[in-house]
Write a protein that holds these residues in place. Structure first.
Motif, PDB file in Angstrom:
ATOM      1  N   GLU A  92       0.841  -1.195   0.000  1.00 36.40           N
ATOM      2  CA  GLU A  92       0.000   0.000   0.000  1.00 36.40           C
ATOM      3  C   GLU A  92       0.879   1.250   0.000  1.00 36.40           C
ATOM      4  O   GLU A  92       1.124   1.880   1.029  1.00 36.40           O
ATOM      5  N   MET A  93       1.343   1.616  -1.178  1.00 41.60           N
ATOM      6  CA  MET A  93       2.222   2.778  -1.317  1.00 41.60           C
ATOM      7  C   MET A  93       2.268   3.192  -2.778  1.00 41.60           C
ATOM      8  O   MET A  93       1.835   2.457  -3.672  1.00 41.60           O
ATOM      9  N   HIS A  94       2.816   4.371  -3.031  1.00 39.69           N
ATOM     10  CA  HIS A  94       3.005   4.861  -4.395  1.00 39.69           C
ATOM     11  C   HIS A  94       4.257   5.727  -4.418  1.00 39.69           C
ATOM     12  O   HIS A  94       4.720   6.224  -3.381  1.00 39.69           O
ATOM     13  N   THR A  95       4.799   5.923  -5.600  1.00 36.20           N
ATOM     14  CA  THR A  95       6.058   6.653  -5.767  1.00 36.20           C
ATOM     15  C   THR A  95       5.872   7.799  -6.757  1.00 36.20           C
ATOM     16  O   THR A  95       5.218   7.632  -7.789  1.00 36.20           O
ATOM     17  N   THR A  96       6.470   8.928  -6.425  1.00 39.22           N
ATOM     18  CA  THR A  96       6.523  10.069  -7.341  1.00 39.22           C
ATOM     19  C   THR A  96       7.978  10.358  -7.671  1.00 39.22           C
ATOM     20  O   THR A  96       8.808  10.519  -6.766  1.00 39.22           O
ATOM     21  N   LEU A  97       8.309  10.389  -8.945  1.00 33.43           N
ATOM     22  CA  LEU A  97       9.681  10.628  -9.373  1.00 33.43           C
ATOM     23  C   LEU A  97       9.993  12.124  -9.352  1.00 33.43           C
ATOM     24  O   LEU A  97       9.160  12.948  -9.726  1.00 33.43           O
ATOM     25  N   HIS A  98      11.210  12.452  -8.904  1.00 32.23           N
ATOM     26  CA  HIS A  98      11.693  13.828  -8.870  1.00 32.23           C
ATOM     27  C   HIS A  98      13.069  13.880  -9.524  1.00 32.23           C
ATOM     28  O   HIS A  98      13.836  12.917  -9.463  1.00 32.23           O
ATOM     29  N   ALA A  99      13.380  15.013 -10.120  1.00 30.17           N
ATOM     30  CA  ALA A  99      14.656  15.137 -10.839  1.00 30.17           C
ATOM     31  C   ALA A  99      15.845  15.030  -9.887  1.00 30.17           C
ATOM     32  O   ALA A  99      16.886  14.481 -10.241  1.00 30.17           O
ATOM     33  N   GLU A 100      15.700  15.544  -8.681  1.00 29.73           N
ATOM     34  CA  GLU A 100      16.810  15.545  -7.727  1.00 29.73           C
ATOM     35  C   GLU A 100      16.950  14.158  -7.091  1.00 29.73           C
ATOM     36  O   GLU A 100      16.017  13.646  -6.475  1.00 29.73           O
ATOM     37  N   LYS A 101      18.129  13.570  -7.227  1.00 28.28           N
ATOM     38  CA  LYS A 101      18.364  12.248  -6.657  1.00 28.28           C
ATOM     39  C   LYS A 101      18.636  12.330  -5.155  1.00 28.28           C
ATOM     40  O   LYS A 101      19.196  13.308  -4.664  1.00 28.28           O
ATOM     41  N   GLN A 102      18.274  11.256  -4.464  1.00 26.58           N
ATOM     42  CA  GLN A 102      18.721  11.047  -3.088  1.00 26.58           C
ATOM     43  C   GLN A 102      20.035  10.270  -3.169  1.00 26.58           C
ATOM     44  O   GLN A 102      20.058   9.135  -3.646  1.00 26.58           O
ATOM     45  N   LEU A 103      21.118  10.863  -2.740  1.00 23.91           N
ATOM     46  CA  LEU A 103      22.445  10.242  -2.794  1.00 23.91           C
ATOM     47  C   LEU A 103      23.075  10.348  -1.413  1.00 23.91           C
ATOM     48  O   LEU A 103      23.415  11.438  -0.968  1.00 23.91           O
ATOM     49  N   ARG A 104      23.217   9.227  -0.744  1.00 21.78           N
ATOM     50  CA  ARG A 104      23.822   9.277   0.578  1.00 21.78           C
ATOM     51  C   ARG A 104      24.258   7.892   1.023  1.00 21.78           C
ATOM     52  O   ARG A 104      23.667   6.874   0.651  1.00 21.78           O
ATOM     53  N   GLN A 105      25.308   7.856   1.809  1.00 19.99           N
ATOM     54  CA  GLN A 105      25.675   6.663   2.548  1.00 19.99           C
ATOM     55  C   GLN A 105      24.842   6.632   3.819  1.00 19.99           C
ATOM     56  O   GLN A 105      24.474   7.681   4.356  1.00 19.99           O
ATOM     57  N   ASN A 106      24.533   5.434   4.293  1.00 18.77           N
ATOM     58  CA  ASN A 106      23.637   5.337   5.431  1.00 18.77           C
ATOM     59  C   ASN A 106      23.947   4.096   6.250  1.00 18.77           C
ATOM     60  O   ASN A 106      24.511   3.123   5.741  1.00 18.77           O
ATOM     61  N   GLN A 107      23.554   4.140   7.498  1.00 20.37           N
ATOM     62  CA  GLN A 107      23.705   2.983   8.374  1.00 20.37           C
ATOM     63  C   GLN A 107      22.595   2.989   9.410  1.00 20.37           C
ATOM     64  O   GLN A 107      21.953   4.011   9.644  1.00 20.37           O
ATOM     65  N   GLY A 108      22.372   1.832  10.008  1.00 22.46           N
ATOM     66  CA  GLY A 108      21.311   1.724  10.997  1.00 22.46           C
ATOM     67  C   GLY A 108      21.069   0.285  11.377  1.00 22.46           C
ATOM     68  O   GLY A 108      22.015  -0.506  11.498  1.00 22.46           O
ATOM     69  N   GLN A 109      19.774  -0.069  11.516  1.00 23.45           N
ATOM     70  CA  GLN A 109      19.402  -1.407  11.949  1.00 23.45           C
ATOM     71  C   GLN A 109      18.358  -2.002  11.021  1.00 23.45           C
ATOM     72  O   GLN A 109      17.479  -1.304  10.505  1.00 23.45           O
ATOM     73  N   LEU A 110      18.458  -3.317  10.823  1.00 25.44           N
ATOM     74  CA  LEU A 110      17.451  -4.090  10.116  1.00 25.44           C
ATOM     75  C   LEU A 110      16.400  -4.490  11.139  1.00 25.44           C
ATOM     76  O   LEU A 110      16.701  -5.200  12.099  1.00 25.44           O
ATOM     77  N   LEU A 111      15.174  -4.039  10.959  1.00 26.41           N
ATOM     78  CA  LEU A 111      14.158  -4.197  11.992  1.00 26.41           C
ATOM     79  C   LEU A 111      13.576  -5.605  12.054  1.00 26.41           C
ATOM     80  O   LEU A 111      12.756  -5.896  12.926  1.00 26.41           O
ATOM     81  N   LEU A 112      13.990  -6.502  11.164  1.00 27.67           N
ATOM     82  CA  LEU A 112      13.588  -7.898  11.294  1.00 27.67           C
ATOM     83  C   LEU A 112      14.121  -8.498  12.583  1.00 27.67           C
ATOM     84  O   LEU A 112      13.470  -9.321  13.219  1.00 27.67           O
TER      85      LEU A 112
END
Length: 488
Positions: free
Chosen positions: A362-382
């Motif tokens: 249950e979701m939808h996506t809207t495309l934008h010209a500006e990219k999301q570019l980043r390194q990231n870290q965190g936790q896998l919630l499984l």
């Protein structure tokens, strides 16, 4: 000639340029030199994100590892990401600037060359050696005008060139001599020697050909490098289907080879995993039963969704889920799981277009010209396993499915888990590269008693194998003389 720059050019695509640059980078680091990799222009859909939030070719990120450096945008100032048969997204100094067809980009090359020379100058001022990788072949006659990827760059910075050819393809002497003959007189003088790559057999049987080549061209063969079985380096673009030896009990994973598949290096840890049987399903091939289906990244999500439909994947996925199989979407594959993908600004398609998704979350996506570019870290919630990776996407996804995220990252929640936990998705690339997160995801997919190998250690070990190969099979004294650095 410039003292600290050496360029590796190939007689063909996949001749071994990326591998040789990686090998030389690590070997030179071993000798105590500060080294940086450099590729003026790369055309690839496998990319990496730098710490400053720029996008470069994946091969240059691996070469940076060989130099014990973090990836930087100057290592690949021009990246072309094909989004059709005739056009590509053009990325300069890590940022997408426009989509261009081949003719428009040809006119733009002068501007692109300025970016290339700017990055090279910065690197050459910071490092003792800049190891440069060419693209394709320098003898493509139709691409010689305004060339920035091969001899056009080498002539502009006045650097020496080593020409590499893959003997495993056959015709190695014709490749080397033919390429050399098609170069201009000044370019021929710039070539300081040859490397014959991926040789297997009795070297004495090759020697008459090596002697003939040196006499015919007046240039030395600096190395005959062996075929290294089981070598793994992340591919610049082509899909590598080579697998590690498997144990008796494996998880069966299938992945559609989308026409614009991107960052399929996400799947390398699974391909090399002894408990995973990973199959890339090519166009017009039967879709086998599996424990897990992975929808990978895509440079043109709407077009690749249409391709999935023509290939029968929606029905296969529905059947797969009905029988209890698991489904993972990564980046573009994650966007496909929603109800629709809107493109109001014409990022991938005509402005205002909308493509129906698989409708599984249950979701939808809207495309934008500006990219999301980043390194990231965190936790896998499984299971709260630590995870890290990078994001490269032009869409923003919204909807109730995101209220049950897959990941908790430094910038916030990411991805989704379906209510029945059969379907998960995320924008994060690199999910399987870390032992803990790989174990957790494979357990979710149905594999018991998972023991994932250390992927980073495997990659590092193969880079070391490459440096050992240079030690054993290359005339390193001549190499250092070409570079005009102290050979001790």
């Amino acid at each position: 000639m410039i003292a600290n720059t050496l360029m590796i050019q190939g007689t063909t695509s996949d001749a071994g340029k990326s591998t040789l640059v990686t090998a030389l980078c690590r070997w030179l680091v071993r000798q105590g030199y500060s080294v940086a990799p450099f590729k003026p222009q790369n055309m690839a859909l496998n990319s990496a994100v730098t710490a400053e939030g720029g996008e470069i070719g994946r091969a240059q990120a691996v070469q940076a590892q060989a130099c014990n450096l973090p990836p930087h945008i100057d290592m690949n100032p021009v990246l072309l990401k094909p989004n059709s048969d005739k056009g590509a997204q053009v990325i300069i100094h890590g940022k997408a600037i426009a989509n261009m067809d081949a003719r428009i980009y040809h006119d733009y090359k002068q501007t692109a060359m300025a970016a290339v020379l700017e990055s090279h100058q910065r690197l050459s001022q910071q490092y003792a050696v800049v190891m440069v990788e060419g693209a394709g072949s320098p003898a493509e006659i139709n691409l010689r005008d305004r060339d920035i990827a091969n001899m056009g760059f080498a002539e502009a910075v006045d650097c020496p060139v080593i020409l590499v050819a893959d003997i495993d393809r056959g015709g190695v002497f014709a490749h080397l001599v033919g390429t050399l003959d098609l170069l201009s007189a000044s370019e021929q003088q710039r070539v300081k020697g040859f490397v014959i790559n991926r040789f297997r057999g009795d070297i004495s049987l090759l020697q008459p050909g090596v002697t003939w080549l040196e006499q015919r061209t007046g240039k030395p063969v600096l190395a005959v490098l062996p075929y290294l079985h089981g070598l793994h380096l992340e591919a610049e673009d082509a899909i590598n289907s080579q697998q590690a030896e498997k144990s008796a009990h494996v998880l069966n994973v299938i992945v559609p080879v989308l026409p614009r598949i991107s960052n399929h290096t996400d799947l390398d840890p699974l391909r090399l995993h002894p408990q995973v049987n990973l199959q890339f399903i090519c166009p017009d091939s039967p879709i086998p039963a599996a424990d897990l289906i992975i929808l990978p990244g895509s440079k043109h999500v709407s077009a690749d969704l249409s391709w999935l439909e023509t290939q029968g994947w929606p029905a296969a996925i529905e059947r797969h889920l009905r029988y209890g199989g698991k489904l993972l979407g990564i980046c573009g594959g994650f966007q496909m799981l929603g109800h629709h993908i809107a493109d109001p600004h014409g990022v991938e398609s005509t402005p205002g277009s909308m493509k129906q998704g698989l409708g599984l979350l249950e979701m939808h996506t809207t495309l934008h010209a500006e990219k999301q570019l980043r390194q990231n870290q965190g936790q896998l919630l499984l299971n709260n396993a630590p995870i890290s990776g990078y994001e490269i996407h032009a869409g923003i996804t919204e909807g109730p499915a995101l209220l049950r995220p897959l990941l908790q990252l430094s910038h916030g929640p990411d991805g989704a888990i379906s209510d029945d936990q059969q379907i998960i998705g995320t924008y994060l690339h690199g999910l399987f590269e870390h032992t803990e997160s790989c174990d957790a995801l494979l357990q979710w997919a149905g594999l018991n008693q998972v023991t994932s190998p250390n992927y980073h250690a495997l990659r590092e070990a193969d880079i070391e194998r490459l440096a050992d190969m240079i030690d054993q099979h290359m005339d390193t004294t001549t190499l250092l003389n070409i570079l005009k650095v102290d050979n001790g």
